[in-house]
Scaffold this motif. Sequence first.
Motif, short mmCIF file in Angstrom:
data_model
loop_
_atom_site.label_atom_id
_atom_site.label_comp_id
_atom_site.label_asym_id
_atom_site.label_seq_id
_atom_site.Cartn_x
_atom_site.Cartn_y
_atom_site.Cartn_z
N ASP A 192 0.83 -1.21 0.00
CA ASP A 192 0.00 0.00 0.00
C ASP A 192 0.86 1.26 0.00
N GLY A 193 2.00 1.17 0.67
CA GLY A 193 2.88 2.33 0.69
C GLY A 193 3.56 2.59 -0.63
N LEU A 194 3.86 1.52 -1.38
CA LEU A 194 4.55 1.66 -2.66
C LEU A 194 3.60 1.84 -3.84
N TYR A 195 2.34 1.49 -3.65
CA TYR A 195 1.42 1.44 -4.78
C TYR A 195 1.17 2.77 -5.47
N PRO A 196 0.95 3.88 -4.74
CA PRO A 196 0.63 5.13 -5.46
C PRO A 196 1.69 5.53 -6.48
N ALA A 197 2.95 5.44 -6.11
CA ALA A 197 4.00 5.81 -7.05
C ALA A 197 4.08 4.81 -8.21
N LEU A 198 3.87 3.53 -7.91
CA LEU A 198 3.87 2.52 -8.98
C LEU A 198 2.74 2.79 -9.96
N ARG A 199 1.58 3.12 -9.43
CA ARG A 199 0.43 3.43 -10.30
C ARG A 199 0.73 4.62 -11.20
N ASP A 200 1.35 5.65 -10.63
CA ASP A 200 1.68 6.83 -11.43
C ASP A 200 2.66 6.48 -12.55
N LEU A 201 3.60 5.59 -12.25
CA LEU A 201 4.59 5.22 -13.27
C LEU A 201 3.95 4.45 -14.41
N PHE B 277 15.28 -3.30 -7.58
CA PHE B 277 14.16 -2.95 -8.46
C PHE B 277 14.55 -3.18 -9.91
N ALA B 278 13.56 -3.32 -10.74
CA ALA B 278 13.75 -3.36 -12.20
C ALA B 278 12.52 -2.78 -12.85
N VAL B 279 12.74 -1.97 -13.86
CA VAL B 279 11.63 -1.43 -14.64
C VAL B 279 12.03 -1.50 -16.11
N ARG C 294 12.82 8.42 -19.27
CA ARG C 294 13.82 8.37 -18.21
C ARG C 294 13.43 9.25 -17.03
N LEU C 295 12.88 10.41 -17.31
CA LEU C 295 12.44 11.29 -16.23
C LEU C 295 11.39 10.60 -15.36
N GLU C 296 10.43 9.95 -16.00
CA GLU C 296 9.38 9.26 -15.24
C GLU C 296 9.96 8.14 -14.39
N ILE C 297 10.86 7.36 -14.99
CA ILE C 297 11.45 6.23 -14.26
C ILE C 297 12.32 6.74 -13.11
N ASP C 298 13.11 7.77 -13.35
CA ASP C 298 13.96 8.31 -12.29
C ASP C 298 13.12 8.89 -11.16
#
Length: 463
Positions: free
Chosen positions: A77-86, A431-433, A447-451
């Motif tokens: 739950d703590g990591l999800y918001p940023a993951l969703r945005d990515l 991590f890996a994306v 790259r900006l989004e991933i960084d």
Amino acid sequence: MGAARKAAVAGCSVLGVALLGAGYVTANVHDVVPGPFTTQEPWQEADPFPTASLPPQAPSSSIVPDWNEAAPVPTFDGLYPALRDLVTAPEVGTPPGVIVVDVLSGQVLAESDGTTARLPASTTKVLTGAAAVATLDLDETLATSAVLAGADELYLVGTGDMALAAGAGKPDAVIGHAGLGDLADATAASLTSRGLASVTLAYDITAFAEEAQAPGWGTIDFSGGHVTTIQALGIEVGWVEGQTPRDTNSARTAAETFAQALRDRGIEVREVAKRAAPEGSATLASVQSAPLGELLDLALADSSNTLTEVFGRLVAIERGEPATFAGATTAVIDAIANLGLDVSGTQLGDTSGLSSENRIAPRLLVDVLRKAATDPSLSRLAVALPVSGLDGTLANRWLEPGLVRAKTGTLVSVVSLAGYAPTADGRLLAFAVMADQIPYAGSYAARLEIDTWVNTLLTCGCQ
């Protein structure tokens, strides 16, 4: 560099692979990194296929502190918001494959299609680097030798050093460590002592099979200077002065350079040809490359496609496979499987990441990274990755300086990143994306989004 770097690796905890902020401050004081990081002008569009640089490496940190094993583990739950945005950002195109793992426990903390094999670009080098660390003696060197057969048949024999200097070797350098000029000095002296003033010269590059290119490479990979023909002999990884953009017959150039050096030393060279040296030829002189470990550090930091392909062949030879693209890819995948990792679905056309035929799942990348951070025999891989804001292909990314170790990857349609990030609480994450369908000419924005997403891992308490 070899002994010092080796000592740093041996002395560090294999658990702590992320550089803490103090390391960045120290480096900044010594003008290793540009400062202040947040006020820099945006960097120009990066070359999509980074290659080994010829200037000395920027010093990467030897500060590799222990992580906090008692630190709390981030929650989904703590990591999800940023993951969703990515994954929903239009800049990354079709939703990328993403995975975050707690290095200590192996627990998957966040994931979005992390088990689907995708086009990885240069994050492929994570696998090749791991295979090299697991397979090769990184203290060994590559010999380039002059041998004599018959009455006056001289052979220049390569075993994989494509980083030779044209003239004198540079003992403190990685590229140009061994020099053809030094080899010519010793060879001419030996020939003179034998009463020989005239020879034929052939170059023997049979250590590696001769192949034009890997499956999935295009003409732009050569015309753009992103790689050169993989041979057992070469000068400055193909960056020969006066040749633009890159030498694609580096072995021939090395042989011609060596022949001229012999002439300059009073030895007549009547012809230069390509053929194998007969068995039992007498070695007159040889020069040695930098240790393999130092070459691997450079290959990973600068994302050198050519050097990484050399390592693929060296792994193949050590594992009893042919020194071909197919042999190298088979050997690398087998070496990773022998680490106890699941390689199902993995497909490689090369070992550097240029090939459009490569497919690797983000999950396999983090599995390899976690293994490198927890297994002392693989720790060299973890500390060889470039550090954000300090060196290699992470020097100019929008990542918090000094905190991230990671391998970059960029192709026309791909931006990928795989590495380590410590949370604000001191928990180390792998991590890996992989965004492998980014919009045309959209690598900068991707790259900006991933960084930005990786930086959220660094600030995360996330409980």
